[in-house]
Design an enzyme around this catalytic site. Structure first.
Site, PDB file in Angstrom:
ATOM      1  N   SER A 121       0.774  -1.141  -0.019  1.00 22.25           N
ATOM      2  CA  SER A 121       0.120   0.045   0.029  1.00 22.25           C
ATOM      3  C   SER A 121       1.080   1.100  -0.290  1.00 22.25           C
ATOM      4  O   SER A 121       0.549   2.340  -0.223  1.00 22.25           O
ATOM      5  CB  SER A 121      -0.986  -0.108   1.294  1.00 22.25           C
ATOM      6  OG  SER A 121      -1.622  -1.097   1.462  1.00 22.25           O
ATOM      7  N   ASN A 137      -4.684   5.704  -1.069  1.00 19.69           N
ATOM      8  CA  ASN A 137      -4.290   5.611   0.186  1.00 19.69           C
ATOM      9  C   ASN A 137      -3.804   7.021   0.821  1.00 19.69           C
ATOM     10  O   ASN A 137      -3.953   7.454   1.706  1.00 19.69           O
ATOM     11  CB  ASN A 137      -3.284   4.691   0.627  1.00 19.69           C
ATOM     12  CG  ASN A 137      -3.880   3.243   1.002  1.00 19.69           C
ATOM     13  OD1 ASN A 137      -5.034   3.235   1.759  1.00 19.69           O
ATOM     14  ND2 ASN A 137      -3.304   2.168   0.669  1.00 19.69           N
ATOM     15  N   GLU A 159      -4.900  -0.651  -8.623  1.00 23.09           N
ATOM     16  CA  GLU A 159      -3.902   0.480  -8.965  1.00 23.09           C
ATOM     17  C   GLU A 159      -2.581  -0.198  -9.448  1.00 23.09           C
ATOM     18  O   GLU A 159      -2.062  -1.131  -8.901  1.00 23.09           O
ATOM     19  CB  GLU A 159      -3.399   1.354  -7.747  1.00 23.09           C
ATOM     20  CG  GLU A 159      -4.346   2.298  -7.285  1.00 23.09           C
ATOM     21  CD  GLU A 159      -4.004   2.987  -6.060  1.00 23.09           C
ATOM     22  OE1 GLU A 159      -4.249   4.237  -5.725  1.00 23.09           O
ATOM     23  OE2 GLU A 159      -3.435   2.392  -4.968  1.00 23.09           O
ATOM     24  N   HIS A 172      -1.778  -3.131  -7.098  1.00 27.58           N
ATOM     25  CA  HIS A 172      -2.552  -2.774  -5.472  1.00 27.58           C
ATOM     26  C   HIS A 172      -3.934  -3.126  -5.771  1.00 27.58           C
ATOM     27  O   HIS A 172      -4.784  -2.348  -6.215  1.00 27.58           O
ATOM     28  CB  HIS A 172      -2.128  -1.643  -5.336  1.00 27.58           C
ATOM     29  CG  HIS A 172      -2.480  -1.301  -4.037  1.00 27.58           C
ATOM     30  ND1 HIS A 172      -3.054  -0.015  -3.477  1.00 27.58           N
ATOM     31  CD2 HIS A 172      -2.546  -1.842  -2.605  1.00 27.58           C
ATOM     32  CE1 HIS A 172      -3.268   0.134  -2.189  1.00 27.58           C
ATOM     33  NE2 HIS A 172      -3.109  -1.124  -1.826  1.00 27.58           N
TER      34      HIS A 172
HETATM   35  N1  LIG Z   1      -5.940  -4.789   4.664  1.00 28.04           N
HETATM   36  C1  LIG Z   1      -6.174  -4.132   3.528  1.00 28.04           C
HETATM   37  O1  LIG Z   1      -7.313  -3.499   3.524  1.00 28.04           O
HETATM   38  C2  LIG Z   1      -5.175  -3.906   2.399  1.00 28.04           C
HETATM   39  C3  LIG Z   1      -5.735  -3.342   1.221  1.00 28.04           C
HETATM   40  C4  LIG Z   1      -4.792  -3.301   0.259  1.00 28.04           C
HETATM   41  C5  LIG Z   1      -3.461  -3.761   0.162  1.00 28.04           C
HETATM   42  N2  LIG Z   1      -2.996  -4.255   1.227  1.00 28.04           N
HETATM   43  C6  LIG Z   1      -1.534  -4.580   1.477  1.00 28.04           C
HETATM   44  O2  LIG Z   1      -1.507  -5.939   1.343  1.00 28.04           O
HETATM   45  C7  LIG Z   1      -0.404  -6.808   2.146  1.00 28.04           C
HETATM   46  C8  LIG Z   1      -1.141  -7.728   3.133  1.00 28.04           C
HETATM   47  O3  LIG Z   1      -2.022  -6.984   4.028  1.00 28.04           O
HETATM   48  P1  LIG Z   1      -2.987  -7.878   4.766  1.00 28.04           P
HETATM   49  O4  LIG Z   1      -4.199  -6.988   5.096  1.00 28.04           O
HETATM   50  O5  LIG Z   1      -3.390  -8.991   3.895  1.00 28.04           O
HETATM   51  O6  LIG Z   1      -2.456  -8.305   5.927  1.00 28.04           O
HETATM   52  P2  LIG Z   1      -2.708  -9.759   7.000  1.00 28.04           P
HETATM   53  O7  LIG Z   1      -1.933  -9.523   8.208  1.00 28.04           O
HETATM   54  O8  LIG Z   1      -4.189 -10.059   6.780  1.00 28.04           O
HETATM   55  O9  LIG Z   1      -1.682 -10.903   6.247  1.00 28.04           O
HETATM   56  C9  LIG Z   1      -0.570 -10.931   5.888  1.00 28.04           C
HETATM   57  C10 LIG Z   1      -0.175 -12.204   5.626  1.00 28.04           C
HETATM   58  O10 LIG Z   1       1.283 -12.372   5.277  1.00 28.04           O
HETATM   59  C11 LIG Z   1       1.926 -13.703   5.804  1.00 28.04           C
HETATM   60  N3  LIG Z   1       3.331 -13.614   5.660  1.00 28.04           N
HETATM   61  C12 LIG Z   1       4.097 -12.813   6.567  1.00 28.04           C
HETATM   62  N4  LIG Z   1       5.322 -13.074   6.179  1.00 28.04           N
HETATM   63  C13 LIG Z   1       5.527 -14.081   5.116  1.00 28.04           C
HETATM   64  C14 LIG Z   1       6.254 -14.578   4.371  1.00 28.04           C
HETATM   65  N5  LIG Z   1       7.731 -14.341   4.533  1.00 28.04           N
HETATM   66  N6  LIG Z   1       5.867 -15.635   3.424  1.00 28.04           N
HETATM   67  C15 LIG Z   1       4.512 -15.644   3.171  1.00 28.04           C
HETATM   68  N7  LIG Z   1       3.687 -15.159   4.069  1.00 28.04           N
HETATM   69  C16 LIG Z   1       4.200 -14.347   4.757  1.00 28.04           C
HETATM   70  C17 LIG Z   1       1.378 -13.768   7.255  1.00 28.04           C
HETATM   71  O11 LIG Z   1       1.371 -14.944   7.891  1.00 28.04           O
HETATM   72  C18 LIG Z   1      -0.084 -13.286   6.990  1.00 28.04           C
HETATM   73  O12 LIG Z   1      -1.029 -14.176   6.729  1.00 28.04           O
HETATM   74  C19 LIG Z   1       0.259  -5.377   2.940  1.00 28.04           C
HETATM   75  O13 LIG Z   1       1.294  -5.054   2.068  1.00 28.04           O
HETATM   76  C20 LIG Z   1      -1.087  -4.232   2.943  1.00 28.04           C
HETATM   77  O14 LIG Z   1      -0.262  -3.017   3.117  1.00 28.04           O
HETATM   78  C21 LIG Z   1      -3.767  -4.353   2.636  1.00 28.04           C
END
Ligand SMILES: NC(=O)c1ccc[n+]([C@@H]2O[C@H](COP(=O)([O-])OP(=O)(O)OC[C@H]3O[C@@H](n4cnc5c(N)ncnc54)[C@H](O)[C@@H]3O)[C@@H](O)[C@H]2O)c1
Length: 291
Positions: free
Chosen positions: A126, A198, A159, A147
């Protein structure tokens, strides 16, 4: 979903099966692509797989997926804890925690294991500069931000964020993938922290948290204010809980680091809630509690 093949992209890898990784894997599999999903441990993988299959089952219950499509979609999904199994992927989308070091290490590993010479390595970050992930690889022209929005199977927007090093070919293949294969609406943004959505959304969420922290209004009144007064489907504190307060704080941190503007500074309450493990819906406790 569309199911139109994305040109040369047939095999997709998704790293991380949290709320975004699971959603992205679901979108890709429902669009007819072969999808392999990686997590850190067997336990995290099982949680992610359950999350993904529950979402698919709900889509079937709502009539969005037929029983036959459900079975076919499940068959297109495979799961692993070994990134070495991503060797044959045409596109890998990284969707792990919003942490630059963790993401950089994953891009270094992907660069070693993905063998197809023109494979695209994408991040769902993000706010982390794409160029930092690109230069961690030996193919910075093939790294791009793709994204998605939460929940990925529902939100229409994607995005596309080329780094300074990204080639035009990578950008157009990513656009073809997002629009033709997944049926998303793609917008382009420069590689500046927060991109388009964002950069606008995070200051708004932080303002709502500051308003709650200063006692100006209750959490319900803040959320009702924006839902009933501005027709937002979800108030800002509910939305912050949905995104994940750790993610909101990490994105704010990256944006503050980039621009040094007070409007991107995380309020102390947000950091304290993250430190307390109150991460929003994913931990059943945030500004609200969840069952
Ligand atoms: N939450 C949102 O609304 C949103 C929206 C768009 C983008 N994002 C982006 O998406 C990404 C993930 O966010 P999320 O909300 O899914 O987080 P989340 O905490 O729900 O999930 C993250 C996952 O990554 C896994 N992980 C960590 N290290 C790892 C590795 N080395 N190998 C494999 N898996 C690994 C964790 O076990 C976890 O299941 C971030 O970069 C965030 O900025 C989030």
């Amino acid at each position: 979903m569309t199911g139109i093949p994305a040109g040369d992209i047939a095999r997709v890898g998704v790293v991380g099966c949290g709320q975004m990784g699971a959603g992205i894997a679901e979108v890709c599999a429902r669009s007819g692509l072969d999808v392999k999903v990686a997590e850190t441990t067997g336990e995290a993988l099982e949680i992610g797989r359950t999350r993904l299959f529950n979402s698919l089952t709900k889509a079937a219950e709502r009539g969005k997926v037929s029983a036959e499509e459900l079975a076919e979609t499940q068959a297109r999904l495979s799961f692993t804890t070994d990134l070495g199994e991503f060797a044959d992927r045409d596109l890998v989308i990284e969707a792990v925690v919003e942490n630059e070091q963790v993401k950089t290490e994953i891009f270094q590993v992907l660069d070693q294991v993905v063998t197809r010479p023109d494979a695209i390595l994408a991040s769902n970050t993000s706010s982390i500069p794409l160029v930092k992930l690109a230069v961690a690889t030996s193919r910075p022209d093939q790294v791009i931000g793709i994204h998605f929005f939460n929940p990925a199977p529902v939100q229409k927007l994607v995005e596309l964020i080329p780094a300074l090093t990204t080639s035009e070919g990578t950008l157009s293949r990513a656009q073809l993938f997002a629009e033709k294969a997944l049926g998303k609406h793609a917008i382009r943004a420069q590689d500046r922290s927060g991109f388009v959505v964002n950069a606008l959304l995070i200051p708004y969420l932080l303002s709502a948290i500051r308003m709650f922290e200063s006692g100006i209004a209750s959490r319900e009144d803040i959320d009702n204010g924006m839902e009933l007064g501005c027709a937002h489907p979800m108030g800002p504190l509910k939305l912050a809980d949905l995104i994940g307060l750790d993610t909101v704080a990490s994105v704010a941190f990256s944006m503050y680091d980039e621009y040094k503007e007070p409007l991107y500074a995380a309020p102390p309450l947000l950091q304290r809630m993250v430190d307390a493990g109150r991460l929003g819906r994913k931990s059943n406790s945030g500004f609200y509690t969840y069952g």
